[in-house]
Structure formats: structure tokens, C-alpha cells
Design an enzyme around this catalytic site. Sequence first.
Site, PDB file in Angstrom:
ATOM      1  N   GLU A 137     -38.873  67.721   4.245  1.00 35.13           N
ATOM      2  CA  GLU A 137     -40.066  67.589   5.082  1.00 35.13           C
ATOM      3  C   GLU A 137     -39.676  67.603   6.550  1.00 35.13           C
ATOM      4  O   GLU A 137     -38.491  67.457   6.888  1.00 35.13           O
ATOM      5  CB  GLU A 137     -40.800  66.288   4.739  1.00 35.13           C
ATOM      6  CG  GLU A 137     -41.395  66.314   3.342  1.00 35.13           C
ATOM      7  CD  GLU A 137     -42.218  65.083   3.009  1.00 35.13           C
ATOM      8  OE1 GLU A 137     -42.010  64.042   3.656  1.00 35.13           O
ATOM      9  OE2 GLU A 137     -43.057  65.172   2.108  1.00 35.13           O
ATOM     10  N   HIS A 263     -51.781  61.978  11.190  1.00 35.33           N
ATOM     11  CA  HIS A 263     -51.301  63.070  10.348  1.00 35.33           C
ATOM     12  C   HIS A 263     -51.934  64.345  10.866  1.00 35.33           C
ATOM     13  O   HIS A 263     -53.146  64.403  11.060  1.00 35.33           O
ATOM     14  CB  HIS A 263     -51.667  62.845   8.882  1.00 35.33           C
ATOM     15  CG  HIS A 263     -50.831  63.678   7.973  1.00 35.33           C
ATOM     16  ND1 HIS A 263     -50.973  65.036   7.895  1.00 35.33           N
ATOM     17  CD2 HIS A 263     -49.810  63.360   7.156  1.00 35.33           C
ATOM     18  CE1 HIS A 263     -50.072  65.509   7.044  1.00 35.33           C
ATOM     19  NE2 HIS A 263     -49.357  64.511   6.588  1.00 35.33           N
ATOM     20  N   ARG A 312     -44.306  65.087  13.173  1.00 37.96           N
ATOM     21  CA  ARG A 312     -45.764  65.010  13.113  1.00 37.96           C
ATOM     22  C   ARG A 312     -46.442  64.859  14.465  1.00 37.96           C
ATOM     23  O   ARG A 312     -47.490  65.443  14.704  1.00 37.96           O
ATOM     24  CB  ARG A 312     -46.160  63.790  12.291  1.00 37.96           C
ATOM     25  CG  ARG A 312     -45.998  64.018  10.858  1.00 37.96           C
ATOM     26  CD  ARG A 312     -46.434  62.809  10.120  1.00 37.96           C
ATOM     27  NE  ARG A 312     -46.231  63.087   8.709  1.00 37.96           N
ATOM     28  CZ  ARG A 312     -46.181  62.175   7.776  1.00 37.96           C
ATOM     29  NH1 ARG A 312     -46.322  60.923   8.092  1.00 37.96           N
ATOM     30  NH2 ARG A 312     -46.014  62.511   6.532  1.00 37.96           N
ATOM     31  N   HIS A 374     -53.079  57.940  10.337  1.00 38.78           N
ATOM     32  CA  HIS A 374     -52.376  57.992   9.059  1.00 38.78           C
ATOM     33  C   HIS A 374     -51.486  56.781   8.801  1.00 38.78           C
ATOM     34  O   HIS A 374     -51.462  56.235   7.711  1.00 38.78           O
ATOM     35  CB  HIS A 374     -51.529  59.262   9.057  1.00 38.78           C
ATOM     36  CG  HIS A 374     -50.838  59.532   7.762  1.00 38.78           C
ATOM     37  ND1 HIS A 374     -51.524  59.591   6.573  1.00 38.78           N
ATOM     38  CD2 HIS A 374     -49.538  59.762   7.462  1.00 38.78           C
ATOM     39  CE1 HIS A 374     -50.669  59.853   5.594  1.00 38.78           C
ATOM     40  NE2 HIS A 374     -49.460  59.943   6.110  1.00 38.78           N
ATOM     41  N   ARG A 409     -42.542  57.566  12.835  1.00 36.66           N
ATOM     42  CA  ARG A 409     -41.980  57.454  11.489  1.00 36.66           C
ATOM     43  C   ARG A 409     -41.508  58.806  10.978  1.00 36.66           C
ATOM     44  O   ARG A 409     -42.233  59.799  11.052  1.00 36.66           O
ATOM     45  CB  ARG A 409     -43.058  56.917  10.558  1.00 36.66           C
ATOM     46  CG  ARG A 409     -42.664  56.890   9.104  1.00 36.66           C
ATOM     47  CD  ARG A 409     -43.815  56.395   8.262  1.00 36.66           C
ATOM     48  NE  ARG A 409     -44.873  57.381   8.183  1.00 36.66           N
ATOM     49  CZ  ARG A 409     -45.308  57.916   7.043  1.00 36.66           C
ATOM     50  NH1 ARG A 409     -44.776  57.561   5.902  1.00 36.66           N
ATOM     51  NH2 ARG A 409     -46.292  58.787   7.040  1.00 36.66           N
TER      52      ARG A 409
HETATM   53  C1  LIG Z   1     -52.906  59.704   2.085  1.00 39.79           C
HETATM   54  C2  LIG Z   1     -51.579  59.061   2.351  1.00 39.79           C
HETATM   55  C3  LIG Z   1     -50.413  59.740   2.046  1.00 39.79           C
HETATM   56  C4  LIG Z   1     -49.166  59.151   2.283  1.00 39.79           C
HETATM   57  N1  LIG Z   1     -48.027  59.817   1.913  1.00 39.79           N
HETATM   58  C5  LIG Z   1     -46.836  59.190   2.031  1.00 39.79           C
HETATM   59  C6  LIG Z   1     -45.649  59.791   1.526  1.00 39.79           C
HETATM   60  O1  LIG Z   1     -45.673  60.872   0.953  1.00 39.79           O
HETATM   61  N2  LIG Z   1     -44.476  59.121   1.679  1.00 39.79           N
HETATM   62  C7  LIG Z   1     -44.393  57.903   2.294  1.00 39.79           C
HETATM   63  O2  LIG Z   1     -43.302  57.335   2.406  1.00 39.79           O
HETATM   64  N3  LIG Z   1     -45.519  57.306   2.773  1.00 39.79           N
HETATM   65  C8  LIG Z   1     -46.727  57.912   2.643  1.00 39.79           C
HETATM   66  N4  LIG Z   1     -47.854  57.295   3.107  1.00 39.79           N
HETATM   67  C9  LIG Z   1     -47.747  55.950   3.676  1.00 39.79           C
HETATM   68  C10 LIG Z   1     -47.528  54.950   2.542  1.00 39.79           C
HETATM   69  O3  LIG Z   1     -48.302  55.327   1.429  1.00 39.79           O
HETATM   70  C11 LIG Z   1     -47.916  53.549   2.962  1.00 39.79           C
HETATM   71  O4  LIG Z   1     -47.362  53.231   4.196  1.00 39.79           O
HETATM   72  C12 LIG Z   1     -47.409  52.541   1.933  1.00 39.79           C
HETATM   73  O5  LIG Z   1     -47.851  52.907   0.651  1.00 39.79           O
HETATM   74  C13 LIG Z   1     -47.884  51.151   2.290  1.00 39.79           C
HETATM   75  O6  LIG Z   1     -47.582  50.298   1.230  1.00 39.79           O
HETATM   76  P1  LIG Z   1     -47.975  48.768   1.321  1.00 39.79           P
HETATM   77  O7  LIG Z   1     -47.572  48.170   0.028  1.00 39.79           O
HETATM   78  O8  LIG Z   1     -47.459  48.190   2.562  1.00 39.79           O
HETATM   79  O9  LIG Z   1     -49.577  48.779   1.490  1.00 39.79           O
HETATM   80  P2  LIG Z   1     -50.720  49.423   0.596  1.00 39.79           P
HETATM   81  O10 LIG Z   1     -50.174  50.344  -0.419  1.00 39.79           O
HETATM   82  O11 LIG Z   1     -51.758  49.953   1.506  1.00 39.79           O
HETATM   83  O12 LIG Z   1     -51.310  48.157  -0.156  1.00 39.79           O
HETATM   84  C14 LIG Z   1     -52.015  47.162   0.548  1.00 39.79           C
HETATM   85  C15 LIG Z   1     -52.698  46.258  -0.444  1.00 39.79           C
HETATM   86  O13 LIG Z   1     -53.235  45.112   0.211  1.00 39.79           O
HETATM   87  C16 LIG Z   1     -54.546  44.860  -0.256  1.00 39.79           C
HETATM   88  N5  LIG Z   1     -55.258  44.099   0.778  1.00 39.79           N
HETATM   89  C17 LIG Z   1     -55.540  44.479   2.045  1.00 39.79           C
HETATM   90  N6  LIG Z   1     -56.186  43.495   2.686  1.00 39.79           N
HETATM   91  C18 LIG Z   1     -56.317  42.466   1.813  1.00 39.79           C
HETATM   92  C19 LIG Z   1     -56.913  41.174   1.875  1.00 39.79           C
HETATM   93  N7  LIG Z   1     -57.542  40.722   2.971  1.00 39.79           N
HETATM   94  N8  LIG Z   1     -56.864  40.388   0.782  1.00 39.79           N
HETATM   95  C20 LIG Z   1     -56.268  40.817  -0.363  1.00 39.79           C
HETATM   96  N9  LIG Z   1     -55.707  42.032  -0.477  1.00 39.79           N
HETATM   97  C21 LIG Z   1     -55.726  42.848   0.599  1.00 39.79           C
HETATM   98  C22 LIG Z   1     -55.089  46.244  -0.528  1.00 39.79           C
HETATM   99  O14 LIG Z   1     -56.221  46.196  -1.357  1.00 39.79           O
HETATM  100  C23 LIG Z   1     -53.863  46.897  -1.167  1.00 39.79           C
HETATM  101  O15 LIG Z   1     -53.769  46.538  -2.525  1.00 39.79           O
HETATM  102  C24 LIG Z   1     -49.105  57.875   2.880  1.00 39.79           C
HETATM  103  C25 LIG Z   1     -50.280  57.200   3.199  1.00 39.79           C
HETATM  104  C26 LIG Z   1     -51.512  57.778   2.932  1.00 39.79           C
HETATM  105  C27 LIG Z   1     -52.759  57.027   3.264  1.00 39.79           C
END
Ligand SMILES: Cc1cc2nc3c(=O)[nH]c(=O)nc-3n(C[C@H](O)[C@H](O)[C@H](O)COP(=O)(O)OP(=O)(O)OC[C@H]3O[C@@H](n4cnc5c(N)ncnc54)[C@H](O)[C@@H]3O)c2cc1C
Length: 593
Positions: A137, A263, A312, A374, A409
Site C-alpha cells: 500500500e 481517506h 494519503r 478516516h 499514519r
Molecule cells: C472503513 C475503514 C477502513 C479501515 N481500514 C483499515 C485497514 O485496512 N487497516 C488498518 O490498519 N486500519 C484500518 N482502519 C482503521 C482501523 O479499522 C481502526 O483504527 C481500528 O479498527 C480501531 O480499533 P479500536 O479497537 O481502537 O476501535 P473500534 O474498532 O472502532 O472499536 C471501538 C468500540 O468502542 C465502542 N464504543 C464507543 N464508544 C463507546 C461508549 N461510550 N460506550 C461503550 N462502547 C463504546 C464501539 O461501539 C466499538 O465497539 C479502517 C477504518 C475504517 C473506518
Amino acid sequence: EELPPPFSREYDFLVVGSGIAGLTYALKVARYGRVAVVTKAHAAESSTRYAQGGISAVWDPADSVESHMEDTHVAGGFLCDARAVEVVCSEGPGRVRELIELGARFSRRQGSGEIDADAGEIDADADEGGEYHLAREGGHRHSRILHAADMTGREIERALLDKVRACAGVDVFEHTFATRLLKAEQEGCAAGSPAPACLGVDAVNTRSGVRSRFLARTTLVAAGGAGQVYPSTTNPAVATGDGIALCMRAGAAVTNMEFIQFHPTALYHPESVGESAFLITEAVRGAGGRLYNLGGERFMPCYDARAELAPRDVVARAIDDQLKARGDTHVLLDISHRDANEVLAHFPNIAAHCKEVLGLDITRDRIPVVPAAHYFCGGVSAGLDGETAIGGLFICGEAACTGLHGANRLASNSLLEGLVFAHRAAEAAAAYARADAEDRPGALAEGEAARSLPPVAPVWLQLSQEAESTVAELRRELQALVWRAAGIVRTTESLERGLEGVRDVRERAPAAQSVAAHELHNLLDTAEVIMRSALQRRESRGLHYTLDHPEQSDGFQRPTTLGEPECEHTTLWLDRYYERVVTETEAAAMCSD
Ligand SMILES: Cc1cc2nc3c(=O)[nH]c(=O)nc-3n(C[C@H](O)[C@H](O)[C@H](O)COP(=O)(O)OP(=O)(O)OC[C@H]3O[C@@H](n4cnc5c(N)ncnc54)[C@H](O)[C@@H]3O)c2cc1C
């Protein structure tokens, strides 16, 4: 009618959020005690679930940790925390291996070098073996992205959730919205920790309105990012900056909030502006995709020698420039010159989505795209073990700022960051919980600290319908003003006006007595720190670009931190943090071949 009493539960480990960071951590700490995961929607809903491109890790013997580190520093505008980069790049492959052992299936090369299109499907057949297909990428000088076709996040989330649900020591509370971190103000109320200490969270069931209290020896906030603060975002509806706002209100500091990744290529659909935008992964550009304006000109080579493979921020700014200069609503991404079977094998989800919503065949037609918010590089200031300024409170994933991403990032580094720091935070939290259990034996609710907390009101008083529609209008108003003030290109004036706008919306916002109203307050807090951080950075670097200071400046070769470190502990690790920021000269030397 009598109201149900609020329930209070006790755990050793409490987790807010069920994305890659929260679930990985939950599985790891389950070896040491009882775990509760609270999550505000259904458990799978998260940014993790929508990740397409993949997860980066040094996998090919011809690749090296040093090369991954260099690419991360270059993408990060030389503002990355050198130790965080080293930790993630060197520990990453081991953590990804664990994820595979746990059941995550990634795409493999078949004999002919083709991609196995089945990986990523939830009901995929047994793994056939063979080498993993490593994608490349933008910003990576080596192919090092493991992926499950273009549904990597869905596969990771499935594998983790399957394990969590099968784990007897983990209770998952869905539709449970964390509203407040509980903090003990007295000194020394939790073991080995600086005061103040976190005692758990108050939460509310989003369906019944019933409130609850979760007391725990340690709390991990893994509540993801805040893309919903912008009108156009690839993030799901749950990404409202709750984790960042919860921690800030409890007194934690935030770092690098001005660095927001847009993005460059979210699908443009004229009828769904304002909803979550569908992402066209940059793996499409990695596979040879080219960008054209509506006049049919391929414009990226005019902006950067790396053309479509530039990072990006460069691509997003180039598209923004084209849109403003030409007055167009979108640009076009073309992958039709590549082998159709390969395109369909690598991007089945994108192909199906474009067909379904726009009737496009991506092997023949150009795809309409626009930039969308993003990813947040900044977040709650975290140490190398996910520790925060508050004892017993850990932060991980997109809600955290470990310094890995610096000013920008590198693609596919965020899933990896969540994985690596969840492991480290789990080890640190286990040690903390052990010490705390010695200091505070017995039921937590009977301890002095918990007894001094204000009582929980039994149910959430609902807002009137009128107040709810005011909340929805104010949210749209806030999103529009954040885009104007702190979008891809900023000015000092736009940011100052933005802050005034935030104040104005805040004054009109109804009390946080519903999920939507609570989210509005969280978005307001997030918007404010984005703008304040952006105003502090009087230079342009990585994802922060201001017309008033278009050049990078050595004087700003440091992270932006807002909020007072509350205790010696934080000051200590923040000092360490500053020391760890690699200087530009050192990094440049490191990057030379
Ligand atoms: C469309 C898209 C494509 C992406 N593609 C990539 C990729 O290919 N490679 C890569 O490395 N990264 C990618 N990213 C970024 C990556 O997916 C995220 O940064 C990463 O998954 C974040 O993980 P996390 O566990 O921190 O949060 P999340 O996966 O967002 O999980 C957060 C959780 O917290 C919960 N939550 C939020 N607020 C509260 C609250 N007040 N009370 C209780 N629960 C709450 C939510 O419901 C959720 O379950 C992408 C992001 C998006 C949106």
C-alpha cells in the site's frame, strides 16, 4: 410504576469497546481474572469491522523491521515516537501470528500466485494452506499487508468475537453506553498507582434507559475514533469520540489531536452525503489504480513523483485542490486497465458494493470518489503499556495516542497498533490488578473509595422529541463547522471561528440525557481539542496543513499535548515521550540506504 434498581457489578478488568483493541485485551486479561466488556451497539459494530486493506507486519524474509520502521517515520512526518515505532514494528509479526492461531484467516497465494478470494468470507471453508498474499500500500516500500480479501476487519472481528463469546471469564454487555469514568480522588486508594485512580464506569442501557455501575480494579478504554465529528466520514456511527471525551473529563491529557487522516477515496454517492461513506481501500491504488479529474486528466503525477502511491495526505490534498479549482463534486478512480479476474479476486466487496449502489462494473467503469475523515492519529496520551495519567486507567487502539503515527499514519498500521498495545496493556493491567487486590481485598463496592462515589440514578430521563431533533440539528451544524474550520486545509482564522462555533453550539445543546445528546457533548469536546491543538501547531506537517504556516518548522518537532498531567507518574512518562521523539536529522540518516 416502580423503577428497576440500578445494578452494580464488580470485575477485575473492565473494557469499554469491542473492536480489535478491546477484544484482544479482553482475551488476554481473561487469564488473570473476571472481565466485563461494555459496548454501546451490538458487539461487532466498530471501525475494526469495516477495515478493508489489511494489517501490516514484516512477514516476507526479504522485508525487515528496520524498513517498516523507516516507512512509518517517513509517513509520520518525523514526529513519530521512536520507541512506539520500534515496539509496534518488532512485536507486530508475533501478535499477528497469535491472531492467526486464534482463528483469523488471511488471503493466501494459490499455486499460480493468484489470491484466494474466499478468505474474508465469514463462512469460509477450512484453510487450504499456502503462502500468505502480501499486498503493498501507499508509503510502504515492501509488500507487507496481510489481508482477508478486502474484508480484513470483518474477519478479524469475527475471529476475536468467536473466541470472546466462548471464553467463560468474559461477560459482554451489548447496547451499554459508558457515560462516565469513576474516579477516586483520595490518594493511594488503589495499589501501586498515582492518585487519582479509576474505579470503573457508569453506563446506561441504550434500549431500556436503565443505568448501571461497573466497578473494576482496572479499566481499559478502547472506544475507537471520532470520525463522526465530520460530515463525511468512513467511520461507523459509533465513532463519536466517546473514549477521548470520557478520559479528558476524568483529567487525562490528549496528544496530537490536530492530525486527522482524510481517506482520499471514499465512494461518492450524491444521495448519501452525511451518512457513513463506503471506503475504496488504497490497495486499489496499490494495485495500479489511477486518479482522473472529471476533465479526464490523470492529475496525481503533477502533485507528487510517487503519483497515486503517494501517502494519503498528499493524495487527499491533491483531490481537495482539484475539486476546489474545478468546482467538481468528485474525482474518478480507474482500475479497469488491470486483469479483471485479479481485480475481482482482490476486491470482491468493493466490486459488489459499487455494482449494488451505483450499477458500476469496476473492471470496466471508473469509480467516483471523494476524501472523507478516516482516522485520528491523536488521542488520549498513552505510555508504552497503554497507561494514562490516571491510576488503573489504560487506553488503547484509535482512542489512544501512543505516538506511533506521528503526524500521519502509514496505511494498515492502526490494526497492528491496536493488537500490539492491547497485549502490552494487558500485561501491565494484570500486574496493576494483582497489586490492587492486595491493597483492596474484598468487595470493591464496600471499599472507602467506591462508597464515596455519588449514587447512580436508576434510569436515564428521556429527552422530549423536540429536544432530540434539536440534538440532531446541532450535530449537523457542528459537523459542517468542523469541516470548514479543521478540514483538509486550515487557517488560523478558520480555527478561531470554529472554536466560537463550538462554544455557540455548546450553549444550545440540551443536557446529556440521551445517547444522541451524550454523543453530541462528546463530539463538542473532541471538536474543541482538534481546533485548540491545530492552533498550537503553527507549521504544516503531515496531516495538519494551514495556509498561514505552509512550511514545516523545526520548532514544532514535538507532539502537541493538551491537558495538565495530574501526577508525577504522567510527568515521568511524558518526559520519556519527548525524549523518544526522533530528531529529523537522525531519522533522515536512518532512512538513507
Ligand atoms: C472503513 C475503514 C477502513 C479501515 N481500514 C483499515 C485497514 O485496512 N487497516 C488498518 O490498519 N486500519 C484500518 N482502519 C482503521 C482501523 O479499522 C481502526 O483504527 C481500528 O479498527 C480501531 O480499533 P479500536 O479497537 O481502537 O476501535 P473500534 O474498532 O472502532 O472499536 C471501538 C468500540 O468502542 C465502542 N464504543 C464507543 N464508544 C463507546 C461508549 N461510550 N460506550 C461503550 N462502547 C463504546 C464501539 O461501539 C466499538 O465497539 C479502517 C477504518 C475504517 C473506518
